[in-house]
Design an enzyme around this catalytic site. Structure first.
Site, PDB file in Angstrom:
ATOM      1  CE  LYS A  42       5.740  -2.619  -4.430  1.00  0.00           C
ATOM      2  NZ  LYS A  42       4.809  -2.528  -5.549  1.00  0.00           N
ATOM      3  CG  HIS A 136       9.978  -3.923  -7.935  1.00  0.00           C
ATOM      4  ND1 HIS A 136       9.021  -3.018  -8.330  1.00  0.00           N
ATOM      5  CD2 HIS A 136       9.328  -4.892  -7.244  1.00  0.00           C
ATOM      6  CE1 HIS A 136       7.839  -3.423  -7.878  1.00  0.00           C
ATOM      7  NE2 HIS A 136       8.003  -4.567  -7.217  1.00  0.00           N
ATOM      8  CD  GLU A 275       6.993  -8.530  -8.607  1.00  0.00           C
ATOM      9  OE1 GLU A 275       6.359  -8.814  -7.592  1.00  0.00           O
ATOM     10  OE2 GLU A 275       7.615  -7.470  -8.756  1.00  0.00           O
ATOM     11  N   GLY A 343       3.564  -7.295  -2.470  1.00  0.00           N
ATOM     12  CA  GLY A 343       3.635  -5.869  -2.160  1.00  0.00           C
ATOM     13  C   GLY A 343       2.614  -5.516  -1.089  1.00  0.00           C
TER      14      GLY A 343
HETATM   15  P1  PGA Z   1       1.357  -6.064  -5.108  1.00  0.00           P
HETATM   16  O1  PGA Z   1       2.872  -5.665  -5.514  1.00  0.00           O
HETATM   17  O2  PGA Z   1       1.422  -7.351  -4.343  1.00  0.00           O
HETATM   18  O3  PGA Z   1       0.898  -4.909  -4.257  1.00  0.00           O
HETATM   19  O4  PGA Z   1       0.588  -6.202  -6.384  1.00  0.00           O
HETATM   20  C1  PGA Z   1       3.744  -6.618  -5.993  1.00  0.00           C
HETATM   21  C2  PGA Z   1       5.080  -5.988  -6.265  1.00  0.00           C
HETATM   22  O5  PGA Z   1       5.153  -4.832  -6.720  1.00  0.00           O
HETATM   23  O6  PGA Z   1       6.122  -6.640  -6.028  1.00  0.00           O
END
Ligand code: PGA
Length: 362
Positions: A42, A136, A275, A343
């Site tokens: 990110k 996403h 997701e 993430g």
């Molecule tokens: P996370 O994020 O593993 O921090 O829950 C996943 C993502 O947004 O792809």
């Protein structure tokens, strides 16, 4: 583009993931589903911090060859990481190589032009990007909130704005009569509560939902594929759909519309990441295994319907949403789960290395 949504059918009942073959990668079968563990950084890490993180992860994953791993730095970190993950160097240094993939977090659908701030798929391909994350949930759902257009749209329902608009429309030669009537109606004193209520409702809706549409996502998918990039196509339901039992309906729409027009022979270049929004990020919990299993089965059966059995058996379906070192192994045990999009935990070398090494001794 055909946007019609087919009536919902309960695909996941047709076949369960255990009936699909999950070929161990070591057998060398080219159609084998190799696990793919992808880290989405990110908006974190300057380029050299990204390389340092990747280096620590490679060091902890020496000689891990049977899984594919991917790293999605911000756009500014792509070139530096591309230089670092050169396969011959990785093989010499860490005993790994062609199983490391460079991922971009997004792309734009036009190839060039007056699109300030956007990056096209051929620009990504030119600097060595292998795969691109598209759709996403950070982009599907949150852009209204980030960019503040929700309040500016909602303000259009204020009395002042509408009075001004009415004057403006009345100066036109052929104003839309229905629009005029609606504005006049809303401006009546007895409707001022309705007006206020509508503005608040609209602002909240846009805050939560305004983001990339299925159509825009579909154009991005095509742009990426036609530039030789593989696609990590994200889909997932929000909390509301989850609570209202509309998960399958929503996923079916996202997948049908997002992959509209993608030819059968191109589908091996598409990876799907499921997701659920309510399971993503700090403070949330990953989805229960039973739900992950059901949804992955559902998606695979939908792919079977769209592209036939051979493609459905080949496409990787990842899970994302609070994947951590302590839950990855149980997720990967599910027959329908072919990897994860990670993430938060992908920013920590030990955590992400453990995720990549799921099932291997520490
Ligand atoms: P996370 O994020 O593993 O921090 O829950 C996943 C993502 O947004 O792809």
């Amino acid at each position: 583009m055909n946007n019609s949504i087919q009536p919902y059918r309960n695909y996941y009942r047709q076949r369960t993931a255990n009936q699909w073959r999950k070929t161990p990668a070591e057998h060398g079968d080219p159609s084998a589903i190799r696990p793919f563990l992808a880290g989405n950084w990110k908006m974190n890490l300057i380029p050299r911090a990204g390389v340092a993180l990747a280096a620590r992860i490679f060091d902890l994953c020496r000689d891990v060859k049977d899984v594919d791993m991917g790293f999605a730095p911000p756009f500014t970190g792509l070139s530096t990481l591309a230089d670092y993950i050169e396969p011959d160097f990785l093989r010499r240094e860490y005993g790994i190589g062609r199983n490391v993939f460079l991922l971009a977090q997004d792309t734009f659908f036009e190839s060039k032009g007056a699109f300030t701030g956007e990056i096209s798929a051929d620009m990504l391909a030119a600097i060595g990007v292998d795969r691109v994350i598209i759709g996403h949930s950070d982009r599907r759902a949150n852009l209204g909130k980030y960019f503040g257009f929700s309040s500016s749209v909602a303000r259009r329902l204020s009395k002042d704005f509408l009075t001004h608009t009415l004057k403006r429309l009345n100066l036109r030669e052929n104003p839309d009569k229905q629009v005029l009537a609606t504005i006049e109606h809303l401006l009546k004193e007895e409707h001022s509560d309705v007006l206020e209520g509508l503005a608040t409702f609209l602002e909240a809706e846009l805050n939560e939902r305004a983001g990339e549409s299925d159509e825009a996502i579909n154009r991005k998918v095509h742009a990426a594929l036609s530039n030789g990039l593989q696609v990590i196509f994200c889909c997932g339901e929000n909390r509301e759909a989850h609570q209202m039992n509309e998960t399958f309906k929503l996923l079916e729409r996202q997948i049908r519309m997002g992959l509209e027009g993608v030819a059968r022979h191109t589908m091996p270049d598409v990876i799907i990441a499921y997701e659920p929004l309510w399971a993503i990020g700090e403070g949330a919990k990953s989805a229960p295994l039973e739900q992950i299993k059901q949804v992955h089965d559902f998606i695979r059966n939908l792919l079977m319907d769209l592209y036939g059995e051979q493609i459905a058996a080949q496409v990787r379906i990842l899970y994302g949403g609070n994947v951590k070192p302590d839950n990855i192994a149980s997720m990967m045990e599910l027959a329908g789960v072919d990897g994860a999009l990670v993430g938060g935990a992908s920013l920590n070398a030990f955590d992400f290395a453990k995720i990549i090494r799921f099932g291997l001794p520490d």
